[in-house]
Design a protein around this motif. Sequence first.
Motif, PDB file in Angstrom:
ATOM      1  N   GLU A   1     114.479 -48.247  50.994  1.00 50.18           N
ATOM      2  CA  GLU A   1     114.117 -49.565  51.542  1.00 50.18           C
ATOM      3  C   GLU A   1     113.747 -49.532  53.020  1.00 50.18           C
ATOM      4  OE1 GLU A   1     113.607 -51.935  49.505  1.00 50.18           O
ATOM      5  OE2 GLU A   1     114.519 -50.955  47.766  1.00 50.18           O
ATOM      6  N   LYS A   2     113.838 -48.365  53.640  1.00 56.96           N
ATOM      7  CA  LYS A   2     113.491 -48.202  55.066  1.00 56.96           C
ATOM      8  C   LYS A   2     114.345 -49.112  55.958  1.00 56.96           C
ATOM      9  CE  LYS A   2     110.125 -45.469  53.839  1.00 56.96           C
ATOM     10  NZ  LYS A   2     110.650 -44.735  52.716  1.00 56.96           N
ATOM     11  N   ILE A   3     115.657 -49.065  55.733  1.00 51.68           N
ATOM     12  CA  ILE A   3     116.613 -49.849  56.506  1.00 51.68           C
ATOM     13  C   ILE A   3     117.581 -48.886  57.189  1.00 51.68           C
ATOM     14  CG2 ILE A   3     118.455 -51.586  56.422  1.00 51.68           C
ATOM     15  CD1 ILE A   3     117.189 -52.636  53.842  1.00 51.68           C
ATOM     16  N   ASN A   4     117.857 -49.135  58.460  1.00 55.43           N
ATOM     17  CA  ASN A   4     118.846 -48.351  59.198  1.00 55.43           C
ATOM     18  C   ASN A   4     120.213 -49.011  59.068  1.00 55.43           C
ATOM     19  OD1 ASN A   4     116.996 -46.422  60.378  1.00 55.43           O
ATOM     20  ND2 ASN A   4     116.245 -48.133  61.602  1.00 55.43           N
ATOM     21  N   PHE A   5     121.230 -48.229  58.752  1.00 59.11           N
ATOM     22  CA  PHE A   5     122.600 -48.723  58.635  1.00 59.11           C
ATOM     23  C   PHE A   5     123.467 -48.059  59.687  1.00 59.11           C
ATOM     24  CE2 PHE A   5     120.964 -49.720  54.498  1.00 59.11           C
ATOM     25  CZ  PHE A   5     121.636 -50.863  54.103  1.00 59.11           C
ATOM     26  N   VAL A   6     124.296 -48.853  60.351  1.00 54.76           N
ATOM     27  CA  VAL A   6     125.316 -48.336  61.258  1.00 54.76           C
ATOM     28  C   VAL A   6     126.627 -48.993  60.849  1.00 54.76           C
ATOM     29  CG1 VAL A   6     126.126 -48.150  63.637  1.00 54.76           C
ATOM     30  CG2 VAL A   6     123.677 -48.010  63.145  1.00 54.76           C
ATOM     31  N   ILE A   7     127.637 -48.170  60.633  1.00 54.17           N
ATOM     32  CA  ILE A   7     128.926 -48.649  60.140  1.00 54.17           C
ATOM     33  C   ILE A   7     130.018 -48.171  61.082  1.00 54.17           C
ATOM     34  CG2 ILE A   7     130.564 -48.524  58.224  1.00 54.17           C
ATOM     35  CD1 ILE A   7     128.117 -47.818  56.444  1.00 54.17           C
ATOM     36  N   SER A   8     130.915 -49.074  61.463  1.00 56.35           N
ATOM     37  CA  SER A   8     132.097 -48.658  62.219  1.00 56.35           C
ATOM     38  C   SER A   8     133.280 -48.637  61.270  1.00 56.35           C
ATOM     39  CB  SER A   8     132.352 -49.595  63.405  1.00 56.35           C
ATOM     40  OG  SER A   8     132.865 -50.831  62.980  1.00 56.35           O
ATOM     41  N   MET A   9     134.079 -47.594  61.394  1.00 57.25           N
ATOM     42  CA  MET A   9     135.277 -47.514  60.557  1.00 57.25           C
ATOM     43  C   MET A   9     136.428 -46.903  61.332  1.00 57.25           C
ATOM     44  SD  MET A   9     134.404 -44.524  57.738  1.00 57.25           S
ATOM     45  CE  MET A   9     133.069 -45.381  56.967  1.00 57.25           C
ATOM     46  N   SER A  10     137.594 -47.532  61.179  1.00 56.11           N
ATOM     47  CA  SER A  10     138.813 -47.029  61.798  1.00 56.11           C
ATOM     48  C   SER A  10     139.419 -45.985  60.887  1.00 56.11           C
ATOM     49  CB  SER A  10     139.816 -48.159  62.022  1.00 56.11           C
ATOM     50  OG  SER A  10     139.347 -49.025  63.016  1.00 56.11           O
ATOM     51  N   VAL A  11     139.189 -44.746  61.246  1.00 52.01           N
ATOM     52  CA  VAL A  11     139.711 -43.623  60.480  1.00 52.01           C
ATOM     53  C   VAL A  11     139.811 -42.430  61.418  1.00 52.01           C
ATOM     54  CG1 VAL A  11     137.434 -42.868  59.679  1.00 52.01           C
ATOM     55  CG2 VAL A  11     139.438 -42.319  58.318  1.00 52.01           C
ATOM     56  N   ASP A  12     140.769 -41.587  61.171  1.00 55.25           N
ATOM     57  CA  ASP A  12     140.914 -40.366  61.952  1.00 55.25           C
ATOM     58  C   ASP A  12     139.817 -39.397  61.517  1.00 55.25           C
ATOM     59  OD1 ASP A  12     141.641 -38.073  63.271  1.00 55.25           O
ATOM     60  OD2 ASP A  12     143.715 -38.064  62.549  1.00 55.25           O
ATOM     61  N   PRO A  13     138.917 -39.032  62.415  1.00 52.88           N
ATOM     62  CA  PRO A  13     137.834 -38.115  62.040  1.00 52.88           C
ATOM     63  C   PRO A  13     138.330 -36.795  61.449  1.00 52.88           C
ATOM     64  CG  PRO A  13     137.385 -39.098  64.175  1.00 52.88           C
ATOM     65  CD  PRO A  13     138.782 -39.494  63.790  1.00 52.88           C
ATOM     66  N   ALA A  14     139.543 -36.406  61.766  1.00 50.81           N
ATOM     67  CA  ALA A  14     140.096 -35.154  61.233  1.00 50.81           C
ATOM     68  C   ALA A  14     140.325 -35.231  59.725  1.00 50.81           C
ATOM     69  CB  ALA A  14     141.404 -34.812  61.949  1.00 50.81           C
ATOM     70  N   GLU A  15     140.406 -36.441  59.174  1.00 53.16           N
ATOM     71  CA  GLU A  15     140.645 -36.623  57.739  1.00 53.16           C
ATOM     72  C   GLU A  15     139.356 -36.626  56.918  1.00 53.16           C
ATOM     73  OE1 GLU A  15     142.838 -40.252  57.317  1.00 53.16           O
ATOM     74  OE2 GLU A  15     144.503 -39.546  58.546  1.00 53.16           O
TER      75      GLU A  15
ATOM     76  N   LYS B   1     124.344 -44.093  59.815  1.00 49.72           N
ATOM     77  CA  LYS B   1     125.161 -43.476  60.849  1.00 49.72           C
ATOM     78  C   LYS B   1     126.501 -44.196  60.904  1.00 49.72           C
ATOM     79  CE  LYS B   1     122.460 -40.270  62.116  1.00 49.72           C
ATOM     80  NZ  LYS B   1     122.808 -38.896  61.839  1.00 49.72           N
ATOM     81  N   ILE B   2     127.541 -43.432  61.191  1.00 46.80           N
ATOM     82  CA  ILE B   2     128.889 -43.977  61.208  1.00 46.80           C
ATOM     83  C   ILE B   2     129.513 -43.770  62.579  1.00 46.80           C
ATOM     84  CG2 ILE B   2     131.194 -43.804  60.205  1.00 46.80           C
ATOM     85  CD1 ILE B   2     129.836 -42.932  57.612  1.00 46.80           C
ATOM     86  N   ILE B   3     130.096 -44.853  63.083  1.00 47.21           N
ATOM     87  CA  ILE B   3     130.895 -44.799  64.306  1.00 47.21           C
ATOM     88  C   ILE B   3     132.345 -44.706  63.825  1.00 47.21           C
ATOM     89  CG2 ILE B   3     131.563 -45.975  66.423  1.00 47.21           C
ATOM     90  CD1 ILE B   3     128.902 -47.584  66.143  1.00 47.21           C
ATOM     91  N   MET B   4     132.971 -43.592  64.083  1.00 46.21           N
ATOM     92  CA  MET B   4     134.288 -43.313  63.514  1.00 46.21           C
ATOM     93  C   MET B   4     135.292 -43.071  64.639  1.00 46.21           C
ATOM     94  SD  MET B   4     134.941 -40.236  60.795  1.00 46.21           S
ATOM     95  CE  MET B   4     133.569 -40.767  59.792  1.00 46.21           C
ATOM     96  N   GLY B   5     136.490 -43.565  64.460  1.00 46.67           N
ATOM     97  CA  GLY B   5     137.548 -43.324  65.436  1.00 46.67           C
ATOM     98  C   GLY B   5     138.761 -44.164  65.107  1.00 46.67           C
ATOM     99  N   LEU B   6     139.816 -43.921  65.834  1.00 50.49           N
ATOM    100  CA  LEU B   6     141.041 -44.681  65.632  1.00 50.49           C
ATOM    101  C   LEU B   6     140.922 -46.050  66.292  1.00 50.49           C
ATOM    102  CD1 LEU B   6     143.602 -41.809  66.256  1.00 50.49           C
ATOM    103  CD2 LEU B   6     142.847 -42.739  64.059  1.00 50.49           C
ATOM    104  N   LYS B   7     141.820 -46.941  65.929  1.00 46.05           N
ATOM    105  CA  LYS B   7     141.815 -48.297  66.471  1.00 46.05           C
ATOM    106  C   LYS B   7     141.883 -48.249  67.995  1.00 46.05           C
ATOM    107  CE  LYS B   7     144.039 -52.739  66.099  1.00 46.05           C
ATOM    108  NZ  LYS B   7     144.958 -53.576  65.385  1.00 46.05           N
ATOM    109  N   GLY B   8     141.034 -49.063  68.642  1.00 46.61           N
ATOM    110  CA  GLY B   8     141.034 -49.134  70.093  1.00 46.61           C
ATOM    111  C   GLY B   8     140.170 -48.102  70.778  1.00 46.61           C
ATOM    112  N   SER B   9     139.349 -47.388  70.010  1.00 48.71           N
ATOM    113  CA  SER B   9     138.532 -46.325  70.608  1.00 48.71           C
ATOM    114  C   SER B   9     137.133 -46.797  71.029  1.00 48.71           C
ATOM    115  CB  SER B   9     138.426 -45.137  69.648  1.00 48.71           C
ATOM    116  OG  SER B   9     137.786 -45.518  68.451  1.00 48.71           O
ATOM    117  N   GLY B  10     136.841 -48.098  70.923  1.00 42.66           N
ATOM    118  CA  GLY B  10     135.569 -48.634  71.401  1.00 42.66           C
ATOM    119  C   GLY B  10     134.461 -48.688  70.365  1.00 42.66           C
ATOM    120  N   LYS B  11     134.809 -48.606  69.091  1.00 41.65           N
ATOM    121  CA  LYS B  11     133.803 -48.609  68.021  1.00 41.65           C
ATOM    122  C   LYS B  11     133.025 -49.916  67.975  1.00 41.65           C
ATOM    123  CE  LYS B  11     136.889 -47.927  64.950  1.00 41.65           C
ATOM    124  NZ  LYS B  11     138.001 -48.009  65.893  1.00 41.65           N
TER     125      LYS B  11
END
Length: 139
Positions: free
Chosen positions: A113-127, A3-13
């Motif tokens: 491997e039965k591992i959950n991944f969560v990644i935060s990334m500063s990116v405009d979701p529209a892109e 799962k990815i937490i996506m948003g611009l800088k300062g959006s609480g990711k």
Amino acid sequence: MVKIIMGLKGSGKTKRLVDLVQQAVNEDSGSVVCIEKEKNLTYDIPHQARLIEAGTYDVGSYEFLKGLICGVHAGNYDITHFFIDNYYKLVNDKDVDHMVAFIDWLAKFSDEEKINFVISMSVDPAEIPEDFKAKYLLK
């Protein structure tokens, strides 16, 4: 699961990621790993989680990040959760197609491997392609 937490800088990711790390530590019995570029989360992440400051390893490429993830997993098969903060600070390649290919590889690795991944990334979701967001975006 990836799962990815996506948003611009300062959006609480990062705050959301820290909350998810705390939840994983409190609710699961396996090992929890959090990878970040710098030592910003030292006092935010529970001490039960393994915090890796990846900036000392000069990650830079997708292949290196794959190697880091596989190496950490090879040293501890009890890992149930991997959290990666500020993805694009770790990986210098901002090409969306390369990112999608990496996340698809990660999803396969996660399933095997039965591992959950969560990644935060500063990116405009529209892109980001809609099918990718539908599959991986954390709601």
